[in-house]
Design a protein around this motif. Structure first.
Motif, PDB file in Angstrom:
ATOM      1  N   ILE A   1       0.657  -1.097  -0.001  1.00  0.00           N
ATOM      2  CA  ILE A   1       0.002   0.035   0.091  1.00  0.00           C
ATOM      3  C   ILE A   1       0.700   1.337  -0.023  1.00  0.00           C
ATOM      4  N   ARG A   2       2.262   1.193  -0.021  1.00  0.00           N
ATOM      5  CA  ARG A   2       3.266   1.986  -0.032  1.00  0.00           C
ATOM      6  C   ARG A   2       3.478   2.832  -1.205  1.00  0.00           C
ATOM      7  N   LEU A   3       3.324   2.001  -2.331  1.00  0.00           N
ATOM      8  CA  LEU A   3       3.774   2.797  -3.790  1.00  0.00           C
ATOM      9  C   LEU A   3       2.556   2.289  -4.597  1.00  0.00           C
ATOM     10  N   ALA A   4       1.575   3.129  -4.516  1.00  0.00           N
ATOM     11  CA  ALA A   4       0.322   2.779  -5.149  1.00  0.00           C
ATOM     12  C   ALA A   4       0.061   3.556  -6.545  1.00  0.00           C
ATOM     13  N   ASP A   5       1.006   4.216  -7.077  1.00  0.00           N
ATOM     14  CA  ASP A   5       1.117   4.893  -8.230  1.00  0.00           C
ATOM     15  C   ASP A   5       1.257   3.843  -9.408  1.00  0.00           C
ATOM     16  N   ILE A   6       0.295   3.288 -10.237  1.00  0.00           N
ATOM     17  CA  ILE A   6       0.876   2.545 -11.077  1.00  0.00           C
ATOM     18  C   ILE A   6       1.895   2.948 -12.241  1.00  0.00           C
ATOM     19  N   ALA A   7       1.959   4.055 -12.582  1.00  0.00           N
ATOM     20  CA  ALA A   7       2.859   4.619 -13.428  1.00  0.00           C
ATOM     21  C   ALA A   7       4.148   4.495 -13.011  1.00  0.00           C
ATOM     22  N   SER A   8       4.704   4.626 -11.785  1.00  0.00           N
ATOM     23  CA  SER A   8       5.639   4.256 -11.191  1.00  0.00           C
ATOM     24  C   SER A   8       6.212   2.902 -11.438  1.00  0.00           C
ATOM     25  N   LEU A   9       5.465   1.884 -11.914  1.00  0.00           N
ATOM     26  CA  LEU A   9       6.060   0.435 -12.136  1.00  0.00           C
ATOM     27  C   LEU A   9       6.410   0.378 -13.446  1.00  0.00           C
ATOM     28  N   ARG A  10       6.491   1.208 -14.071  1.00  0.00           N
ATOM     29  CA  ARG A  10       6.878   1.341 -15.339  1.00  0.00           C
ATOM     30  C   ARG A  10       8.555   0.970 -15.633  1.00  0.00           C
TER      31      ARG A  10
END
Length: 422
Positions: free
Chosen positions: A217-226
């Motif tokens: 739940i700490r890194l919830a922006d999907i764009a950052s997983l690019r």
């Protein structure tokens, strides 16, 4: 005289050559002391970690910062060394569960944790939230450290996690939640084992697993997983778990505990309800733009559907991930969806009751406040806005649309159609 100098030079060269051979052959990890002064962790090692990943990204500003703050492991004498654990095979399947606090992720994560062929990592990023709040790391490197850690956890390369000793202090508290660690845990508590022994065991199990699943739940922006796909070339899939904002906020308020990641961000948005819903809209907008890297890698899952149709959803999720569905999971689902408990962190839930729990606990003023601040997030995800009469009429007024009524293909990857103008 020249002859003596020549002999000295040759002798020195031989010593250097011999030392380099020893350094190359001795790949054993240094013994780790679990409780060391924090400051020593940040000392710069005389031997830098130089692998393909750090070399490739050394020009990046964030990478340059992290190179000087790598996973240094403390030896008995207090000296610091760098350890690089070679991982010959990358796990075939990796899934990141992206979600928010109190969205049903603990229960959802058990769909993987109960599978003996899955390496399940429960909240491996929690320590970076604590470090950011204590100003132990710069605020602008939180996302970068998190992505790095997700990369190392996903590839079973735990020894290279930044701030390894401190990270371990927090991660060890969650370790016994996994079904795999019978040799390390007793009575749901970690046995008295060294960090070295624990990590060696965990890495071995991770490398033997068919799927690595990480819930955060700490890194919830999907764009950052690019970055996983384009920089690290990792074959990852994303499960985006969402829940009715009214149920999420009701659960958070009942805990009487702050949302630390909301506090960590220190964003311009000071309202936690607005922050939650803007976050959902931001992810929906990004996914609906159908970025190339995300095609075939993304699935949206609503908690309400998992609670209502746990067997069907679990099978569809495993099919999406390309992993064999474990029949043992059917028994666990039967046992854990027909019970209820007063413990808000328990994974045992009576599914039909938990979906509408917020309707019995919240007054209409609170419900209306959430609906007023979250109309786009709610309608986009199929959650019905309700008046006061509909709120109390639980039997006749549904709080959310059924899967086949949604304007997009919810259980089969990328949205088929969804218009978002905000």
């Amino acid at each position: 005289m020249h002859s003596v100098v020549k002999h000295i030079i040759l002798l020195t060269a031989a010593i250097v050559f011999t030392s380099s051979i020893v350094l190359q052959v001795d790949r054993r990890p240094a013994k780790i002391i679990l409780h060391q002064p924090t400051l020593t962790i940040h000392m710069k090692s005389s031997t830098k970690i130089r692998n393909e990943e750090t070399a490739r990204s050394s020009s990046d500003e964030s990478d340059s910062w992290t190179t000087n703050n790598q996973s240094h492991i403390i030896k008995d004498g207090g000296d610091i060394t760098s350890y690089q654990d070679a991982v010959d095979e990358q796990p075939k399947n990796i899934v990141i569960i992206v979600t928010n606090k109190r969205s049903g992720s603990s229960f959802f994560g058990e769909l993987f944790n109960q599978n003996r062929n899955v390496f399940y990592a429960f909240e491996p990023l929690v320590y970076f939230t604590q470090m950011a709040l204590k100003h132990q790391i710069p605020a602008n490197v939180f996302d970068y450290l998190s992505i790095k850690t997700l990369k190392y956890v996903s590839t079973c390369d735990l020894y290279n996690i930044p701030y390894l000793n401190m990270w371990w202090e927090t991660f060890r508290k969650f370790l016994c939640r996994s079904t795999h660690w019978s040799s390390l845990c007793k009575d749901n508590k970690l046995r008295k084992v060294s960090i070295e022994t624990a990590l060696d065991t965990i890495v071995k199990i991770c490398n033997l697993s068919k799927l690595v699943a990480v819930k955060t739940i700490r890194l919830a922006d999907i764009a950052s997983l690019r970055e996983f796909v384009e920089k690290y070339n990792i074959n990852v899939k994303v499960l985006h778990l969402v829940r009715d904002p009214r149920a999420v906020m009701n659960s958070r308020w009942h805990l009487h505990s702050p949302n630390y990641d909301f506090l960590r961000k220190k964003a311009k948005v000071k309202d936690e309800i607005i922050d939650l819903c803007q976050h959902s809209v931001r992810n929906i907008k990004y996914v609906s733009s159908q970025p190339d890297w995300l095609r075939g890698r993304y699935k949206l899952v609503r908690f309400e559907d998992v609670a209502s149709f746990p067997h069907e959803c679990a099978r569809q999720i495993y099919q999406f991930l390309g992993v064999e569905y474990p029949l043992v999971l059917d028994g666990w689902i039967n046992e854990n969806t027909n019970k209820d408990t007063a413990n808000p962190y328990d994974t045992k839930r009576k599914s039909a009751r938990i979906i509408n729990k917020w309707r019995n606990e919240m007054d209409f003023n609170k419900v209306n406040e959430i609906q007023r601040k979250c109309p786009q997030a709610m309608t986009s995800l199929g959650y019905n806005l309700m008046n006061e009469s509909q709120l109390v009429n639980v039997d006749n007024c549904e709080s959310y649309l059924k899967p086949d009524e949604l304007p997009f293909t919810k259980l089969h990857g990328i949205f088929s159609s969804l218009s978002i103008n905000q």
